[in-house]
Design an enzyme around this catalytic site. Structure first.
Site, short mmCIF file in Angstrom:
data_model
loop_
_atom_site.label_atom_id
_atom_site.label_comp_id
_atom_site.label_asym_id
_atom_site.label_seq_id
_atom_site.Cartn_x
_atom_site.Cartn_y
_atom_site.Cartn_z
N HIS A 40 -12.98 9.36 -7.72
CA HIS A 40 -12.00 9.41 -8.80
C HIS A 40 -10.91 10.46 -8.56
CE1 HIS A 40 -14.91 6.81 -10.73
NE2 HIS A 40 -13.91 6.41 -11.50
N GLU A 74 -13.21 -0.55 2.68
CA GLU A 74 -12.14 -0.37 1.71
C GLU A 74 -12.07 -1.53 0.72
OE1 GLU A 74 -8.16 1.34 2.91
OE2 GLU A 74 -7.56 -0.72 2.48
N CYS A 97 0.80 -1.23 0.00
CA CYS A 97 0.00 0.00 0.00
C CYS A 97 0.84 1.28 0.00
CB CYS A 97 -0.99 0.01 1.17
SG CYS A 97 -2.27 -1.24 0.98
#
Length: 150
Positions: A75, A136, A25
Site C-alpha cells: 500500500h 505483476e 504505465c
C-alpha cells in the site's frame, strides 16, 4: 546431504508510475503483486535442534521478507527519485501517503533485483537465495535467479 529448495509466497499491493514510458504505465497505477521467494540449503541434521529437518523455518523466512519488502511496499507508491515524480511524491507524503523513492525505474525487473539484494543480506550464512518471481499481473512476471547473477 541433499540440497533442498523451499519456496514461500507473499502478496502485497503497490502503486507506481514509469516516468518517460510511452504507454499507459506512465500514469500512476497499482498492482496486486505476488512474490515467490525460493531459498536453497541443507536440512538441519542435529536431532537436538528445534528446527531439525528444516532448511529454514518458513516463519523465519517470512520475518525477513515481511520486514524488508512486504511491510515497506504494501500500500505504498514507488517512484524513481530522479524524475519529476518527486514533486508528486512530496505532495503525497505531505498528505500522509506512504511513498518510496528508489534510484531505479520501478519496473518489475528492477524491483526484483532490489528485492533480491534486500533478502540476500538478511539470510543466515548457510542459506542461499535461489530465485525470486515477482508477478505483476495474472500473465506478467519477472524472475531473478542466483545462477544468472554469479
Amino acid at each position: 546431504m541433499s540440497k533442498i529448495r523451499i519456496t514461500k509466497q507473499f502478496s502485497f499491493e503497490t502503486g507506481h508510475a514509469l516516468y518517460g514510458y510511452d504507454g499507459k504505465c506512465r500514469n500512476v497505477h497499482g498492482h496486486s503483486y505476488k512474490l515467490s521467494v525460493t531459498v536453497i540449503g541443507t536440512p538441519i541434521t542435529d536431532t537436538q535442534n528445534v528446527k531439525f529437518g528444516m532448511v529454514i523455518d518458513f516463519g523465519d523466512l517470512k520475518k525477513i521478507v515481511k520486514s524488508e519488502i512486504v511491510d515497506k511496499f504494501d500500500h505504498a507508491t514507488v517512484f524513481n527519485k530522479n524524475t519529476p515524480h518527486v514533486e508528486l511524491a512530496e505532495e503525497l507524503k505531505s498528505r500522509g501517503h506512504d511513498v518510496i523513492l528508489v534510484d531505479y525505474q520501478p519496473t518489475s525487473e528492477n524491483m526484483v533485483i532490489d528485492f533480491a539484494q534486500k533478502i540476500k543480506k538478511n539470510l543466515p550464512d548457510h542459506i542461499q537465495l535461489h530465485s525470486l518471481k515477482l508477478q505483476e499481473t495474472e500473465s506478467s512476471f519477472a524472475e531473478w535467479y542466483a545462477s544468472d547473477n554469479n
